[in-house]
Design a protein around this motif. Structure first.
Motif, PDB file in Angstrom:
ATOM      1  N   ARG A 129      38.399  89.394  89.104  1.00 36.09           N
ATOM      2  CA  ARG A 129      39.305  88.386  89.653  1.00 36.09           C
ATOM      3  C   ARG A 129      40.778  88.755  89.499  1.00 36.09           C
ATOM      4  O   ARG A 129      41.652  87.940  89.781  1.00 36.09           O
ATOM      5  CB  ARG A 129      39.050  87.034  88.976  1.00 36.09           C
ATOM      6  N   VAL A 130      41.073  89.960  89.020  1.00 30.77           N
ATOM      7  CA  VAL A 130      42.475  90.355  88.881  1.00 30.77           C
ATOM      8  C   VAL A 130      42.980  90.922  90.208  1.00 30.77           C
ATOM      9  O   VAL A 130      42.189  91.402  91.029  1.00 30.77           O
ATOM     10  CB  VAL A 130      42.651  91.400  87.763  1.00 30.77           C
ATOM     11  N   ARG A 184      47.909  93.573  74.467  1.00 30.35           N
ATOM     12  CA  ARG A 184      46.795  92.645  74.690  1.00 30.35           C
ATOM     13  C   ARG A 184      46.135  92.911  76.034  1.00 30.35           C
ATOM     14  O   ARG A 184      44.935  92.706  76.207  1.00 30.35           O
ATOM     15  CB  ARG A 184      47.296  91.201  74.620  1.00 30.35           C
ATOM     16  N   SER A 185      46.940  93.334  77.020  1.00 31.94           N
ATOM     17  CA  SER A 185      46.418  93.676  78.338  1.00 31.94           C
ATOM     18  C   SER A 185      47.420  94.590  79.018  1.00 31.94           C
ATOM     19  O   SER A 185      48.547  94.762  78.536  1.00 31.94           O
ATOM     20  CB  SER A 185      46.196  92.400  79.182  1.00 31.94           C
ATOM     21  N   HIS A 195      35.944  94.468  80.342  1.00 40.54           N
ATOM     22  CA  HIS A 195      37.029  93.902  79.532  1.00 40.54           C
ATOM     23  C   HIS A 195      38.022  93.177  80.441  1.00 40.54           C
ATOM     24  O   HIS A 195      39.203  93.566  80.519  1.00 40.54           O
ATOM     25  CB  HIS A 195      37.731  95.014  78.752  1.00 40.54           C
ATOM     26  N   PRO A 196      37.586  92.143  81.142  1.00 40.98           N
ATOM     27  CA  PRO A 196      38.460  91.501  82.135  1.00 40.98           C
ATOM     28  C   PRO A 196      39.736  90.919  81.543  1.00 40.98           C
ATOM     29  O   PRO A 196      40.765  90.841  82.245  1.00 40.98           O
ATOM     30  CB  PRO A 196      37.570  90.404  82.735  1.00 40.98           C
ATOM     31  N   ASP A 197      39.703  90.537  80.273  1.00 42.16           N
ATOM     32  CA  ASP A 197      40.891  89.955  79.654  1.00 42.16           C
ATOM     33  C   ASP A 197      41.936  91.005  79.291  1.00 42.16           C
ATOM     34  O   ASP A 197      43.071  90.667  78.943  1.00 42.16           O
ATOM     35  CB  ASP A 197      40.491  89.170  78.395  1.00 42.16           C
ATOM     36  N   ARG A 198      41.581  92.288  79.389  1.00 48.29           N
ATOM     37  CA  ARG A 198      42.519  93.365  79.026  1.00 48.29           C
ATOM     38  C   ARG A 198      43.219  93.952  80.255  1.00 48.29           C
ATOM     39  O   ARG A 198      44.085  94.815  80.110  1.00 48.29           O
ATOM     40  CB  ARG A 198      41.792  94.490  78.272  1.00 48.29           C
ATOM     41  N   ARG A 208      45.451  93.371  83.646  1.00 46.23           N
ATOM     42  CA  ARG A 208      46.334  92.460  84.383  1.00 46.23           C
ATOM     43  C   ARG A 208      46.228  92.666  85.889  1.00 46.23           C
ATOM     44  O   ARG A 208      46.257  91.712  86.661  1.00 46.23           O
ATOM     45  CB  ARG A 208      47.782  92.658  83.945  1.00 46.23           C
TER      46      ARG A 208
END
Length: 302
Positions: free
Chosen positions: A232-233, A107-108, A128-131, A133
């Motif tokens: 923001r990661v 998922r990431s 793809h910020p959600d992918r 970590r």
């Protein structure tokens, strides 16, 4: 290790995974070189720190799809008109990288990119910020117009690129010559490993036109600083102070563009991380990924 294939539209991407499936997922993104550029010993160090590692060949390299139909850019294309000559964009390469996560059912992942791979990793974090970590870029700037190679260095790269390579031995010599341009006397590269890398890369599908298509994609990419402000990661920016392909100002600009980014610089380090610095850099990557362990680095942090 078994080579597997992921697909992004009409592109097939060769990849492999190293380490137990219980490890923290970590994707290594290479630049213009094949995935072999990530040294097996460095990968073993990452696995020991708790990662499951995936590495892959970008399009136009190694065992992945080569876009032969797209032709070979000229020297003028690369130097003066990359935006007109570009065959695909950094965003396409970032989407390719996401297809590796999809193939692995991740998922990431923690994402580490070096040189052009660092620029791809930046684009991946934006698109793809959600992918993603955590993000680590090594020897990469936020724009090809910030800290790129000086004209003399660029011309030396171009001269090497136009020298015919017709055998594994030719490519082994090419890798040694490339290191003479891009390397650093403070961290001399192991010539035996370089020659073996050249031979293996040639046998896996060296394609100089593909290298130049990737180079044009790099040169044609825009300024990502505005987009990177939204990242923001947890982010680590590693840069060598002797980097000739992306001079230190490039790393400083990347770190300044991403809120909260940690900039770590190494005196005498070229565009790649030499073996002597692997323990430090692996420790930094593990720390930014949130794995247990304190940072004991010989680098300069900012």
């Amino acid at each position: 290790m078994t080579i597997e294939m992921a697909r992004h539209r009409d592109i097939e991407l060769a990849y492999e995974t190293i380490g137990p499936p219980t490890g923290e997922p970590l994707l290594l993104i290479s630049g213009i070189s094949q995935m072999l550029i990530w040294h097996d010993d460095a990968i073993a160090g990452l696995v020991e720190r708790g990662f499951q590692v995936a590495r892959f060949d970008n399009r136009d390299t190694g065992l992945s799809t080569h876009l032969h139909h797209a032709g070979r850019p000229s020297k003028l294309d690369l130097l003066l008109r990359p935006t007109q000559a570009v065959r695909y964009h950094l965003t396409d390469l970032a989407d390719d990288a996401v297809s590796i996560l999809d193939a692995l059912n991740w998922r990431s992942a923690h994402v580490v990119g070096e040189s052009l791979g660092g620029m791809i990793a930046q684009s991946m974090a934006v698109r793809h910020p959600d992918r993603v970590r955590s993000l680590t870029t090594i020897g990469a700037g936020p724009s090809p117009r910030i800290g790129g190679p000086r004209v003399r260095t660029l011309l030396r790269f171009l001269a090497l690129a136009r020298k015919p390579i017709n055998s594994a031995e030719d490519y082994a010599e090419h890798m040694v010559a490339l290191e003479l341009v891009a390397g650093s006397p403070d961290y001399p590269q192991d010539e035996t490993w370089l020659r073996e890398l050249g031979k293996r890369s040639y046998e896996r599908g060296h394609d100089q036109a593909g290298v130049e298509r990737l180079s044009v994609a790099l040169r044609a990419s825009g300024d990502r600083r505005g987009e990177l402000a939204a990242v923001r990661v947890p982010t680590l920016v590693v840069h060598g102070l002797a980097d000739k392909t992306a001079r230190p100002v490039a790393g400083r600009a990347t770190a300044a563009a991403i809120p909260g980014a940690r900039l770590v610089t190494y005196p005498g380090m070229p565009s790649h991380v030499p073996p002597q610095l692997w323990p430090d850099v692996i420790n930094e990557i593990a720390a930014i990924a949130g794995l247990d362990g304190d940072i004991h680095s010989s680098a300069t942090a900012h």
